[in-house]
Write a protein that holds these residues in place. Structure first.
Motif, PDB file in Angstrom:
ATOM      1  N   UNK A 111      34.036  47.286  -8.287  1.00  0.00           N
ATOM      2  CA  UNK A 111      34.468  46.391  -7.210  1.00  0.00           C
ATOM      3  C   UNK A 111      34.225  44.934  -7.581  1.00  0.00           C
ATOM      4  N   UNK A 112      33.084  44.671  -8.233  1.00  0.00           N
ATOM      5  CA  UNK A 112      32.748  43.296  -8.615  1.00  0.00           C
ATOM      6  C   UNK A 112      33.729  42.745  -9.642  1.00  0.00           C
ATOM      7  N   UNK A 113      34.168  43.578 -10.578  1.00  0.00           N
ATOM      8  CA  UNK A 113      35.110  43.128 -11.618  1.00  0.00           C
ATOM      9  C   UNK A 113      36.559  43.407 -11.229  1.00  0.00           C
ATOM     10  N   UNK A 114      36.767  43.875 -10.007  1.00  0.00           N
ATOM     11  CA  UNK A 114      38.115  44.179  -9.484  1.00  0.00           C
ATOM     12  C   UNK A 114      38.867  45.138 -10.409  1.00  0.00           C
ATOM     13  N   UNK A 115      38.181  46.194 -10.768  1.00  0.00           N
ATOM     14  CA  UNK A 115      38.738  47.214 -11.659  1.00  0.00           C
ATOM     15  C   UNK A 115      39.501  48.244 -10.823  1.00  0.00           C
ATOM     16  N   UNK A 116      40.780  47.995 -10.594  1.00  0.00           N
ATOM     17  CA  UNK A 116      41.610  48.948  -9.847  1.00  0.00           C
ATOM     18  C   UNK A 116      42.309  49.936 -10.774  1.00  0.00           C
ATOM     19  N   UNK A 117      42.571  49.513 -12.004  1.00  0.00           N
ATOM     20  CA  UNK A 117      43.342  50.358 -12.925  1.00  0.00           C
ATOM     21  C   UNK A 117      42.613  51.648 -13.270  1.00  0.00           C
ATOM     22  N   UNK A 118      41.278  51.599 -13.328  1.00  0.00           N
ATOM     23  CA  UNK A 118      40.497  52.778 -13.716  1.00  0.00           C
ATOM     24  C   UNK A 118      39.659  53.310 -12.560  1.00  0.00           C
ATOM     25  N   UNK A 119      39.959  52.884 -11.324  1.00  0.00           N
ATOM     26  CA  UNK A 119      39.161  53.301 -10.167  1.00  0.00           C
ATOM     27  C   UNK A 119      39.174  54.815  -9.982  1.00  0.00           C
ATOM     28  N   UNK A 120      40.255  55.463 -10.405  1.00  0.00           N
ATOM     29  CA  UNK A 120      40.346  56.913 -10.267  1.00  0.00           C
ATOM     30  C   UNK A 120      39.173  57.605 -10.962  1.00  0.00           C
ATOM     31  N   UNK A 121      38.697  57.060 -12.069  1.00  0.00           N
ATOM     32  CA  UNK A 121      37.611  57.687 -12.822  1.00  0.00           C
ATOM     33  C   UNK A 121      36.313  57.675 -12.014  1.00  0.00           C
ATOM     34  N   UNK A 122      36.018  56.557 -11.353  1.00  0.00           N
ATOM     35  CA  UNK A 122      34.755  56.429 -10.629  1.00  0.00           C
ATOM     36  C   UNK A 122      34.787  57.214  -9.321  1.00  0.00           C
ATOM     37  N   UNK A 178      44.853  58.098  -5.027  1.00  0.00           N
ATOM     38  CA  UNK A 178      45.697  57.008  -4.519  1.00  0.00           C
ATOM     39  C   UNK A 178      46.470  56.309  -5.630  1.00  0.00           C
ATOM     40  N   UNK A 179      46.030  56.460  -6.865  1.00  0.00           N
ATOM     41  CA  UNK A 179      46.699  55.795  -7.986  1.00  0.00           C
ATOM     42  C   UNK A 179      48.125  56.323  -8.125  1.00  0.00           C
ATOM     43  N   UNK A 180      49.094  55.459  -8.435  1.00  0.00           N
ATOM     44  CA  UNK A 180      50.465  55.948  -8.643  1.00  0.00           C
ATOM     45  C   UNK A 180      50.502  57.003  -9.751  1.00  0.00           C
ATOM     46  N   UNK A 181      51.089  58.151  -9.431  1.00  0.00           N
ATOM     47  CA  UNK A 181      51.099  59.255 -10.394  1.00  0.00           C
ATOM     48  C   UNK A 181      52.335  59.141 -11.296  1.00  0.00           C
ATOM     49  N   UNK A 182      52.259  58.221 -12.236  1.00  0.00           N
ATOM     50  CA  UNK A 182      53.344  58.024 -13.191  1.00  0.00           C
ATOM     51  C   UNK A 182      52.981  58.680 -14.519  1.00  0.00           C
ATOM     52  N   UNK A 183      53.992  58.822 -15.368  1.00  0.00           N
ATOM     53  CA  UNK A 183      53.757  59.404 -16.692  1.00  0.00           C
ATOM     54  C   UNK A 183      52.792  58.546 -17.492  1.00  0.00           C
ATOM     55  N   UNK A 230      47.231  60.211 -17.928  1.00  0.00           N
ATOM     56  CA  UNK A 230      46.080  60.441 -18.792  1.00  0.00           C
ATOM     57  C   UNK A 230      44.762  60.310 -18.030  1.00  0.00           C
ATOM     58  N   UNK A 231      44.758  59.517 -16.930  1.00  0.00           N
ATOM     59  CA  UNK A 231      43.502  59.302 -16.209  1.00  0.00           C
ATOM     60  C   UNK A 231      43.462  59.966 -14.834  1.00  0.00           C
ATOM     61  N   UNK A 232      44.607  60.300 -14.241  1.00  0.00           N
ATOM     62  CA  UNK A 232      44.538  60.883 -12.888  1.00  0.00           C
ATOM     63  C   UNK A 232      44.635  62.401 -12.874  1.00  0.00           C
ATOM     64  N   UNK A 233      44.906  63.028 -14.017  1.00  0.00           N
ATOM     65  CA  UNK A 233      45.123  64.477 -13.975  1.00  0.00           C
ATOM     66  C   UNK A 233      43.854  65.240 -13.585  1.00  0.00           C
ATOM     67  N   UNK A 234      42.695  64.739 -13.988  1.00  0.00           N
ATOM     68  CA  UNK A 234      41.450  65.435 -13.643  1.00  0.00           C
ATOM     69  C   UNK A 234      41.225  65.488 -12.134  1.00  0.00           C
TER      70      UNK A 234
END
Length: 812
Positions: free
Chosen positions: A304-315, A341-346, A350-354
């Motif tokens: 949240x502090x670094x505004x990391x939205x691209x990899x938020x799915x992992x956390x 919530x991340x857009x499920x694009x091709x 690699x990061x949202x499938x889990x």
């Protein structure tokens, strides 16, 4: 209405394009070195969590795209000068051919850097093809030739690194290691310890995990970085070493993670979420759910502090993993929803499938096996796996669910498919997923009375390096072995395994730990309840307000209808007025269009008459030349050529649709051809032209044409006193970024007297060139090196067309 629909469509298209891959901001405090560390650290984390689904080059590109940085940034430290040469920007923009075209125009460091950048681009393309390796080899061959001439030690090392990568990509590991060893040997004699550490790191990454030299070189790199007080380099080596420690020396992994976290704070690296998430994962493996949750919450806070939205799915997925087996299944659903919530694009699969697999596990943990199985089937249908790792995860969860609903034949089928893939999957990328699957398999084979197979997979869990520090899986495997020994009558061994089972279970699910974890869960639930109570109070207040205003709604509605009718009437009247105005505007536009066409016709006629007048002057000069000799005749001929250069432009403007701009791709080659024909030089000079299709304003095109005329005339007159094969004159015109244009006229003749380059010119030709360059605010450069070169660099006055390159060769 149609405009509104079009706007919605455009917004949807824009949203879709942005959703391909989310982007994160970069802290303002990050220097160029810190940005390089950011890409490398992010890529290293992605490489680790992807578990073989993504190679290092793909991870680098993904990380660079997240932050909008150059994909060469992670590789070019050894050869980047930091100067704004054109290569990197063109390569990042995908204009590889345009970048390659600069190779022959550059010299020295700029040329070597561009060759290295092109080779790096082809070497680090994801899924490098043989053609890519071949292209990289072409640029590396040229680079080594230039480096050999330069005798630059720095570039020698950089070229050896690239040759090592090229050999590795081609499968020649022995040769690759030899190049790395040569580079390290040179660096050991150099005072540049930073490059030595980098060389050791590069070589270590090229070696297999099992090679002792890999661990030794990583340790040496860390040792040198500590001794030389280079914390950034120590950090870069340490994050690569982490994955090695987890597989080979798991007992050292946690301490190494904490050391990396301290290094991040020391160097000012703010993205701690990668380490916190890894610590949380490791604590789950050890069965310490309380500490794991603390680290997971810390990773969310850092993100949240670094505004990391691209990899938020992992956390969010990590938080979901922690709450799957808690007494509050709704919390696991909450975190799983956040993860999805991340857009499920091709591009982001690699990061949202889990998170999809996690949803299956949540239902299974709550004993809703039928729903878990239907969810697994839906995932397989709607989001089929695109790699072996995700395929394995889906297969063993399908097998487990079929087993739980009593379909053992189907379960066995999926387990066998899982084993077929897992046997060939690189073991360094299999963490607890393999342990979990083996525990399930062992329990399944016990129920199927397949004791040998059950013991095989339970033993694999206990003997796995990670399994030795993972109490939850050791507990499961020990319980399976207890059952097997009991059924076989081996009671001594059974008792030992039963004691191990209780020991591991107690360490994993101790009462104290459960109490602490439940306290954290209660805190979370309390916060949720407080929020719900506040929401209910607000809803009550809103409901009361609605009731108080209900009596007004009828009156407001009637008044609204009346106002609406009035507005409709006004809108209709406005529509009629607008139609009338539109008709008048259209009539005026037609008149204006006629005036514009007449003006264009008049301008064309002016250009035509100017061209005719200039041609008349040329004819008069030609008539006069019959009565003149020697220098006077030569002066007349040169004047004819200058006038023709201007006349040709007016001819172009008369014939072309654009009456204010001249296409250089047609004008310059025609001018060169005219000059080549106007001098009788007995077919002894080759003319080369390479001109981009650029349209220039007349105010710049005429001076450029006159410069070309003067430069070529001087070259024909003075550059080649003796006819020889290979005599040539080259004319290049190109555009670069920022509307910067470059005109170059060069010959390979005897060269102009260097004294003339630094003194005030007496000849008319050189004075004209300098004066014309000044007229268009161009930077003029003249050299006398292996011939004569005249180069003008200037900014075009308008944003004009610049598409293709026209090239030709003439024999004169």
């Amino acid at each position: 209405m149609p405009r509104f629909i079009i706007l919605l469509i455009l917004l949807c298209i824009a949203a879709t394009s942005r959703a391909q891959q989310l982007q994160n901001p970069i802290p303002a405090s990050y220097t160029e070195d810190m940005k390089r560390i950011l890409v490398i650290a992010t890529a290293n984390h992605l490489f680790g969590v992807s578990q073989g689904k993504m190679d290092r080059d793909s991870a680098i590109i993904y990380a660079a795209d997240i932050f909008g940085l150059s994909r060469l940034l992670a590789y070019n430290e050894g050869f980047s000068s930091g100067k704004n040469y054109p290569g990197q920007a063109l390569i990042d923009a995908g204009k590889i051919n345009e970048a390659a075209a600069w190779v022959t125009d550059l010299r020295g460091d700029p040329q070597m850097q561009l060759l290295a950048e092109l080779a790096t681009y082809y070497l680090h393309k994801p899924g490098t093809e043989p053609s890519d390796i071949n292209n990289a080899g072409i640029y590396l061959k040229k680079l080594t030739e230039v480096v050999a001439l330069s005798q630059d030690k720095h570039w020698q090392v950089s070229s050896l690194w690239l040759l090592a990568e090229w050999s590795s990509a081609g499968g020649d590991m022995e040769r690759s290691n030899d190049y790395y060893s040569q580079a390290i040997a040179l660096l050991r004699k150099s005072p540049n310890k930073k490059m030595l550490i980098n060389g050791l790191l590069l070589h270590a990454q090229n070696l297999p995990l099992s090679d002792p030299k890999r661990a030794a070189e990583l340790e040496e790199g860390i040792h040198i970085a500590k001794a030389e007080k280079l914390p950034q380099m120590q950090y870069r080596v340490s994050i690569v070493q982490l994955l090695d420690l987890m597989r080979l020396h798991p007992a050292k992994f946690e301490a190494a993670l904490l050391a990396v976290l301290e290094l991040e704070k020391q160097i000012g690296f703010e993205h701690h979420q990668y380490v916190y998430s890894s610590l949380s994962y490791w604590k789950v493996i050890q069965g310490d759910l309380v500490k794991s949750r603390e680290y997971a919450v810390a990773s969310l806070a850092s993100a949240a502090q670094t505004r990391d939205t691209a990899l938020s799915v992992l956390y969010n997925t990590r938080m979901g993993d922690l709450t799957i087996n808690s007494s509050n299944p709704e919390e696991a659903i909450y975190w799983n929803d956040r993860a999805q919530r991340i857009p499920k694009t091709k591009e982001t699969q690699i990061i949202w499938y889990k998170s999809l697999i996690q949803r299956i596990r949540i239902y299974a943990a709550n004993n809703d096996y039928a729903k878990a199985l239907s969810t697994a089937k839906a995932v397989a249908h709607d989001f089929p796996p695109d790699n072996d790792f995700d395929q394995m995860q889906l297969l063993y969860h399908m097998a487990y669910m079929h087993d739980k609903v009593g379909e053992s034949d189907q379960a066995l089928k999926y387990y066998l498919e899982f084993l077929e893939i897992s046997e060939r999957y690189p073991p360094q990328f299999m963490y607890t997923e393999l342990l979990n699957a083996y525990c399930q398999l062992a329990a399944f084979y016990v129920r199927q009375h397949e004791g040998v197979l059950a013991r095989k997979y339970a033993t694999r869990v206990i003997n796995d390096p990670i399994g030795k520090v993972a109490p939850p899986y050791l507990a499961s495997a020990s319980h399976t072995l207890f059952k097997l020994d009991s059924m076989a009558g081996n009671y001594v061994s059974a008792i030992q395994h039963y004691q191990d089972y209780h020991r591991y279970s107690d360490s994993t699910f101790s009462i104290t730990q459960r109490q602490k974890f439940d306290e954290l869960t209660v805190q979370y639930e309390t916060q949720q309840k407080d929020q719900k109570l506040q929401l209910l109070e607000r809803n009550g207040e809103l409901q009361e307000a609605r009731l108080n205003r209900s009596s007004l709604i009828g009156n407001i509605t009637m008044a609204g209808i009346a106002v609406l009718l009035i507005v409709v009437g006004l809108l209709y009247n406005q529509y009629r007025l607008k139609q009338k105005v539109n008709a008048e505007t259209e009539a005026r536009n037609k008149i204006l269009q006629q005036l514009v066409e007449e003006k264009e016709w008049l301008i064309r006629e002016v250009h035509h008459r100017v061209k005719n007048n200039l041609q008349t002057i040329v004819s008069l000069l030609e008539s006069q030349s019959t009565y003149l000799q020697n220098e006077a005749l030569q002066a007349i001929q040169e004047s004819q050529n200058r006038i023709h250069a201007m006349s040709l432009i007016h001819q172009k403007l008369y014939h072309d649709e654009n009456i204010s701009a001249v296409s250089m791709a047609t004008y310059l080659p025609e001018l060169v051809e005219y000059l080549s024909e106007s001098y009788n030089i007995n077919s002894r000079i080759l003319f080369y032209t390479k001109v981009e299709d650029v349209e220039l304003d007349v105010s710049q095109a005429i001076p450029l044409g006159l410069v070309v005329n003067e430069a070529i005339t001087n070259a024909i007159k003075y550059a080649f006193p003796h006819p020889e094969p290979g005599n040539s004159i080259t004319v290049n015109f190109s555009m670069a970024a920022g509307r910067l244009a470059t005109l170059t006229i060069a010959d390979n003749g005897v060269g102009i007297d260097k004294a003339l380059l630094h003194t005030k010119a007496k000849g008319l030709g050189l004075r004209l060139i300098r004066g014309l360059a000044k007229d268009i605010d161009a930077q003029l450069e003249m050299r006398a090196d292996h011939g004569t070169m005249v180069m003008l660099t200037f900014t075009v006055s308008h944003t004009l067309k610049a598409d293709t390159v026209q090239s030709s060769t003439q024999l004169v």
